[in-house]
Design a protein around this motif. Structure first.
Motif, short mmCIF file in Angstrom:
data_model
loop_
_atom_site.label_atom_id
_atom_site.label_comp_id
_atom_site.label_asym_id
_atom_site.label_seq_id
_atom_site.Cartn_x
_atom_site.Cartn_y
_atom_site.Cartn_z
N ASN A 116 -65.03 -66.10 33.56
CA ASN A 116 -65.96 -64.98 33.37
C ASN A 116 -67.29 -65.38 34.00
N LEU A 117 -67.81 -64.51 34.84
CA LEU A 117 -69.08 -64.79 35.50
C LEU A 117 -70.21 -63.99 34.87
N SER A 118 -71.37 -64.63 34.78
CA SER A 118 -72.56 -63.91 34.34
C SER A 118 -72.97 -62.98 35.48
N PRO A 119 -73.85 -62.01 35.23
CA PRO A 119 -74.33 -61.17 36.32
C PRO A 119 -74.95 -61.98 37.46
N ALA A 120 -75.68 -63.05 37.15
CA ALA A 120 -76.30 -63.89 38.19
C ALA A 120 -75.23 -64.61 39.01
N GLU A 121 -74.20 -65.11 38.36
CA GLU A 121 -73.12 -65.80 39.07
C GLU A 121 -72.33 -64.83 39.95
N GLU A 122 -72.08 -63.65 39.42
CA GLU A 122 -71.38 -62.61 40.20
C GLU A 122 -72.19 -62.23 41.43
N ALA A 123 -73.50 -62.08 41.25
CA ALA A 123 -74.37 -61.73 42.38
C ALA A 123 -74.42 -62.87 43.40
N ARG A 124 -74.45 -64.12 42.93
CA ARG A 124 -74.47 -65.27 43.84
C ARG A 124 -73.20 -65.28 44.70
N LEU A 125 -72.06 -65.01 44.10
CA LEU A 125 -70.81 -64.98 44.86
C LEU A 125 -70.80 -63.81 45.83
N THR A 126 -71.16 -62.63 45.36
CA THR A 126 -71.14 -61.44 46.21
C THR A 126 -72.08 -61.61 47.41
N LYS A 127 -73.33 -61.99 47.14
CA LYS A 127 -74.32 -62.15 48.22
C LYS A 127 -73.96 -63.32 49.13
N GLY A 128 -73.46 -64.40 48.54
CA GLY A 128 -73.09 -65.57 49.34
C GLY A 128 -71.96 -65.27 50.30
N LEU A 129 -70.93 -64.56 49.83
CA LEU A 129 -69.81 -64.20 50.71
C LEU A 129 -70.27 -63.25 51.80
N GLU A 130 -71.16 -62.31 51.45
CA GLU A 130 -71.70 -61.40 52.47
C GLU A 130 -72.45 -62.19 53.54
N GLN A 131 -73.22 -63.19 53.13
CA GLN A 131 -74.00 -63.98 54.09
C GLN A 131 -73.10 -64.81 54.99
N VAL A 132 -72.11 -65.50 54.43
CA VAL A 132 -71.28 -66.39 55.27
C VAL A 132 -70.36 -65.61 56.20
N THR A 133 -70.05 -64.36 55.85
CA THR A 133 -69.17 -63.56 56.72
C THR A 133 -69.95 -62.56 57.55
N GLY A 134 -71.25 -62.51 57.40
CA GLY A 134 -72.05 -61.52 58.12
C GLY A 134 -71.72 -60.11 57.67
N GLY A 135 -71.22 -59.97 56.44
CA GLY A 135 -70.88 -58.66 55.90
C GLY A 135 -69.54 -58.13 56.39
N ASP A 136 -68.80 -58.93 57.14
CA ASP A 136 -67.51 -58.51 57.69
C ASP A 136 -66.39 -58.97 56.76
N LYS A 137 -65.80 -58.05 56.01
CA LYS A 137 -64.76 -58.42 55.05
C LYS A 137 -63.45 -58.83 55.72
N ALA A 138 -63.36 -58.64 57.04
CA ALA A 138 -62.18 -59.10 57.78
C ALA A 138 -62.40 -60.48 58.39
N ALA A 139 -63.60 -61.03 58.21
CA ALA A 139 -63.90 -62.36 58.76
C ALA A 139 -63.19 -63.43 57.92
N PRO A 140 -62.67 -64.46 58.57
CA PRO A 140 -62.02 -65.53 57.82
C PRO A 140 -63.04 -66.40 57.08
N LEU A 141 -62.64 -66.91 55.92
CA LEU A 141 -63.46 -67.84 55.17
C LEU A 141 -62.57 -68.74 54.35
N VAL A 142 -63.04 -69.95 54.10
CA VAL A 142 -62.30 -70.95 53.33
C VAL A 142 -63.05 -71.20 52.03
N ILE A 143 -62.34 -71.11 50.91
CA ILE A 143 -62.94 -71.35 49.59
C ILE A 143 -62.27 -72.58 49.00
N PHE A 144 -63.09 -73.48 48.45
CA PHE A 144 -62.56 -74.73 47.91
C PHE A 144 -63.43 -75.26 46.78
N CYS A 145 -62.92 -76.30 46.15
CA CYS A 145 -63.63 -77.03 45.10
C CYS A 145 -63.13 -78.47 45.21
#
Length: 176
Positions: free
Chosen positions: A99-128
């Motif tokens: 469960n994400l807090s609103p701040a965590e949800e916003a960090r993920l949403t904005k961060g993914l937009e930034q790394v993909t340039g807003g292109d949801k078809a752009a490839p990205l790698v997620i890891f931990c």
């Protein structure tokens, strides 16, 4: 005779439990065996991760950030532990919880937009790290947000180091 010998070998081999994909997001414990797959995403190994890294595909690290404990005495000096990551990765800390807090949800949403340039078809790698449900959760969220080329590097920094050596760098937390 050969079939009997093969059957004996397989019977003696340990059987690894298959971890099913949960319907929703996974909570505690986050450090536990993960599924081999993630619906809507491609699961990649360290060799493939290196290829994608060399191609300049964005990498997103979702490892949690260690915060100063609230119950420390006032005169205690706190130094946030260092977190190392794959070179060039963006550290979107605390975005892999069940469960994400609103701040965590916003960090993920904005961060993914930034790394993909807003292109949801752009490839990205997620890891931990290896056996970390946080990367599975974050990758599942990216898929649910409409990203179509999500690659989940399930071995994360552990597999990166095992395959390539200690080629990690100090991560700086990002708050887009």
């Amino acid at each position: 005779m050969i079939r009997l010998a093969a059957a004996a070998i397989f019977a003696a081999a340990p059987v690894l439990a298959q971890v099913p994909e949960p319907q929703g997001y996974r909570g505690e414990p986050y450090n536990a065996p993960v599924p081999e797959t993630l619906a809507g995403a491609e699961t990649i190994d360290a060799e493939r991760a290196l290829e994608l890294h060399d191609e300049g595909i964005p990498f997103v690290d979702v490892y949690p950030r260690t915060r100063k404990p609230e119950n420390l005495p006032e005169d205690t000096f706190w130094h946030e532990p260092r977190h190392d990551t794959i070179p060039g990765a963006v550290w979107l800390w605390d975005t892999g919880y069940q469960n994400l807090s609103p701040a965590e949800e916003a960090r993920l949403t904005k961060g993914l937009e930034q790394v993909t340039g807003g292109d949801k078809a752009a490839p990205l790698v997620i890891f931990c790290r290896a056996d970390c449900w946080m990367s599975w959760n974050a990758a599942k969220r990216a898929v649910s947000m409409g990203y179509t080329q999500v690659m989940w590097f399930s071995g994360g920094t552990d597999a990166w180091q095992e395959t390539l050596g200690p080629d990690l760098v100090r991560a700086e937390p990002v708050d887009p």
